[in-house]
Design a protein around this motif. Structure first.
Motif, PDB file in Angstrom:
ATOM      1  N   TYR A  63       0.812  -1.217   0.000  1.00 18.35           N
ATOM      2  CA  TYR A  63       0.000   0.000   0.000  1.00 18.35           C
ATOM      3  C   TYR A  63       0.848   1.271   0.000  1.00 18.35           C
ATOM      4  CZ  TYR A  63      -3.842  -3.120   0.859  1.00 18.35           C
ATOM      5  OH  TYR A  63      -4.761  -4.125   0.724  1.00 18.35           O
ATOM      6  N   THR A 100       2.526   4.335  -1.019  1.00 23.31           N
ATOM      7  CA  THR A 100       2.460   5.255  -2.150  1.00 23.31           C
ATOM      8  C   THR A 100       3.526   6.300  -1.906  1.00 23.31           C
ATOM      9  OG1 THR A 100       0.805   6.468  -0.957  1.00 23.31           O
ATOM     10  CG2 THR A 100       0.016   5.011  -2.705  1.00 23.31           C
ATOM     11  N   GLU A 160       4.880  10.189  -2.913  1.00 20.32           N
ATOM     12  CA  GLU A 160       4.576  11.418  -3.608  1.00 20.32           C
ATOM     13  C   GLU A 160       5.768  11.780  -4.481  1.00 20.32           C
ATOM     14  OE1 GLU A 160       3.243  15.416  -1.925  1.00 20.32           O
ATOM     15  OE2 GLU A 160       2.055  13.865  -0.885  1.00 20.32           O
ATOM     16  N   THR A 170       7.941   2.197  -8.029  1.00 17.10           N
ATOM     17  CA  THR A 170       6.504   2.352  -8.273  1.00 17.10           C
ATOM     18  C   THR A 170       6.137   1.815  -9.660  1.00 17.10           C
ATOM     19  OG1 THR A 170       6.828   4.600  -9.092  1.00 17.10           O
ATOM     20  CG2 THR A 170       6.236   4.384  -6.781  1.00 17.10           C
TER      21      THR A 170
END
Ligand code: SAM
Length: 513
Positions: free
Chosen positions: A268, A270, A272, A449
């Motif tokens: 999970y 993430t 930026e 990512t």
């Protein structure tokens, strides 16, 4: 409602002693939906409390007709006195220690067990050997009570039976948790893990982070579904836990010897992306390495090349396997060390087509069928090598944890084990700074990512995945100097960890523009 009455009348210290924290009704309802879908004839509730799961069972009885026996265990006589006296005939409630009971079999098991440490529980010394004898396994006295409940229940599930259990999330990471995880993975029992992000919102009572485990004793090896629930509102929108999940893991991705929380949390994560970054494709391009179609034939050791009398004009330096490069910086010395140690780091690149030794080796290749392989048969001549220049930066195709990034200072080309980076017009000046960015922690996080996840924690990158990754723009690279980057590269030769720390600082300077 009677939970509130009980909570108001009972001191917290007493509730803690028995691990009396109650399941919210909407969670109980979803857990119940899981276990009831296989039409159980018997349902076990090993830590009955005020009977929230039984209430849900009774509710569903209004619209369904089950011929189901509901068996509950509750150790605390006091809490039982809060229940209505005239109990329905389909409920058999034992006011006893569930753990001391002999092992029996049930079609469905639903439970919110007490969470306290086993060693803090009364009669621990008497009880542990009894439970061990019952279950036929050695238990860790430091276990959490909930883990021992779960192990017992898993062993009591009939074939085809379903189980729904609330568990403290931290058991995934503890030493004693290993044994429980092993049991969960046995016969592919574990089907889903549901964890609650803001558990205070949902489990206002709980003093620890909790999750729900769904199991089925069907021996079918499926993926394990992973669900995260962030709020009560989200929970209300779910009709069945099993239909609501964000990720699926292969059981091999959850080794019982490893801590599971980081594995699950990483799904999970993430990140930026800082502003101003551009796609790597603006600086240059990653392309896949050379596909020979027959590495065994093309990749040669020095000894083999000599024994075949193939001269150096027909050979190129080449990285043929990923493990050949162990460090982030690859120099001529490293290449020579590989060559001298007998690694196949020479690649056949035929220039002298009429040389008799070459002809002989090609003939051998044809006899072995290398000329009619999927790739070679499409080439003319079949042994023609794809044209590639040595690449200054290499990136691993398959990676575990971090992306393997290599600064290649040699004139070796490479096979498909690495993707090769070639700078564009604007990238030429920034090769070293791009490398520093790629080894830095932030660079790694950003690049990751774009990974494709394989089983066993293996991540794969296609060249396009890497080209689409973000990296600093030329203006951002210009906030640092080539000299700074070279310092880090020199440091990486002797101490990669320190080099990464320095890279982190340098990349901060690039990004704080
Ligand atoms: C976390 S509460 C759950 C209560 C209820 N099932 C719910 O979900 O709201 C655990 C219950 O198990 C009871 N308990 C503790 N140890 C027990 C044991 N060894 N055997 C049976 N019940 C036990 C506690 O008294 C408590 O009521």
């Amino acid at each position: 409602m009677h939970e509130l009455v009980y909570a108001n009348k009972t001191p917290m210290s007493y509730r803690k002693e028995f691990g009396q924290f109650f399941t919210p009704k909407n969670v109980a309802r979803l857990m119940f939906k899981w276990i009831v879908s296989s039409n159980p004839k018997t349902i076990l509730d090993p830590a009955f409390g005020l009977g929230i799961f039984f209430d849900v069972f009774q509710d569903t009885l209004k619209s369904n007709t089950y011929d189901t026996k509901y068996i509950g265990y509750e150790i605390d006589q006091n809490i039982i006195s809060y229940l209505e006296n005239n109990r329905p005939s389909n409920l058999k409630l034992h006011v006893r220690d569930y753990l001391e009971e002999k092992k029996k079999k049930y079609d469905a098991i639903i439970c919110n067990p007490p969470y306290m440490r086993f060693q803090n529980f009364l009669k621990r010394h008497d009880v542990l050997p009894i439970i061990e004898k019952n279950l036929g396994i050695a238990l860790n006295g430091y276990s959490n009570m909930a883990s021992i409940f779960l192990i017992k229940s898993l062993k009591e599930l009939n074939e085809g039976g379903k189980l729904a259990y609330i568990m403290p999330f931290e058991f995934f990471n503890t030493g004693y948790g290993k044994g429980v995880k092993k049991e969960l993975l046995k016969n592919s029992l574990l089907k889903q893990i549901i964890f609650f992000e803001n558990e205070k919102d949902i489990f206002s009572d709980a003093t620890t982070t909790v999750c729900v485990l769904l199991c089925k004793n069907d021996s079918i090896k499926n993926t394990v579904k992973i669900s995260r629930i962030e709020s009560l509102k989200q929970l209300e929108g779910i009709s069945h836990f099993e239909e609501y999940f964000q990720h699926q893991l292969q059981p091999e991705d959850l080794p019982y010897t490893k801590k599971w929380s980081p594995i699950i949390s990483s799904l999970y994560q993430t990140i930026e992306i800082p502003t101003g970054l551009v796609k790597i494709s603006e600086i240059g391009k990653f392309v896949r390495g050379i596909a020979t179609g027959a590495n065994k034939f093309f990749a040669l050791t020095e000894e083999k090349a000599e024994s075949l009398s193939i001269n150096r004009n027909n050979l190129v330096k080449c990285i043929t396997k990923s493990p050949q490069i162990k460090k982030a910086i690859f120099t001529d010395d490293d290449y020579m060390a590989l060559l001298k140690s007998g690694s196949p780091v020479l690649c056949l690149n035929v220039k002298a087509h009429n040389d008799k030794n070459i002809k002989q080796y090609l003939k051998y290749g044809e006899a072995q069928g290398f000329s009619v392989r999927y790739l070679t048969k499409k080439r003319s001549p079949w042994y023609k090598l794809e044209s590639r220049l040595p690449a200054p930066i290499l990136a691993g195709v398959f990676n575990r944890g971090r992306l393997k990034v290599i600064r290649n200072f040699t004139d070796s080309i490479n096979f498909t084990c690495f993707h090769s980076f070639y700078p564009g017009l604007f990238g030429q000046t920034y090769i070293n700074r791009l490398f520093v960015y790629l080894i830095s922690d932030i660079g790694q996080k950003i690049v990751m990512t774009n990974k494709r996840q394989y089983g066993g924690h293996l991540d794969k990158f296609e060249p396009g995945d890497l080209n689409a990754c973000f990296c600093p723009s030329t203006e951002q690279f210009d906030m640092t100097s080539e000299k700074d980057a070279m310092h880090i590269i020199e440091l990486a030769i002797s101490d990669e960890e320190k080099a990464i720390q320095k890279a982190n600082v340098l990349v901060q300077t690039m990004l704080n523009t």
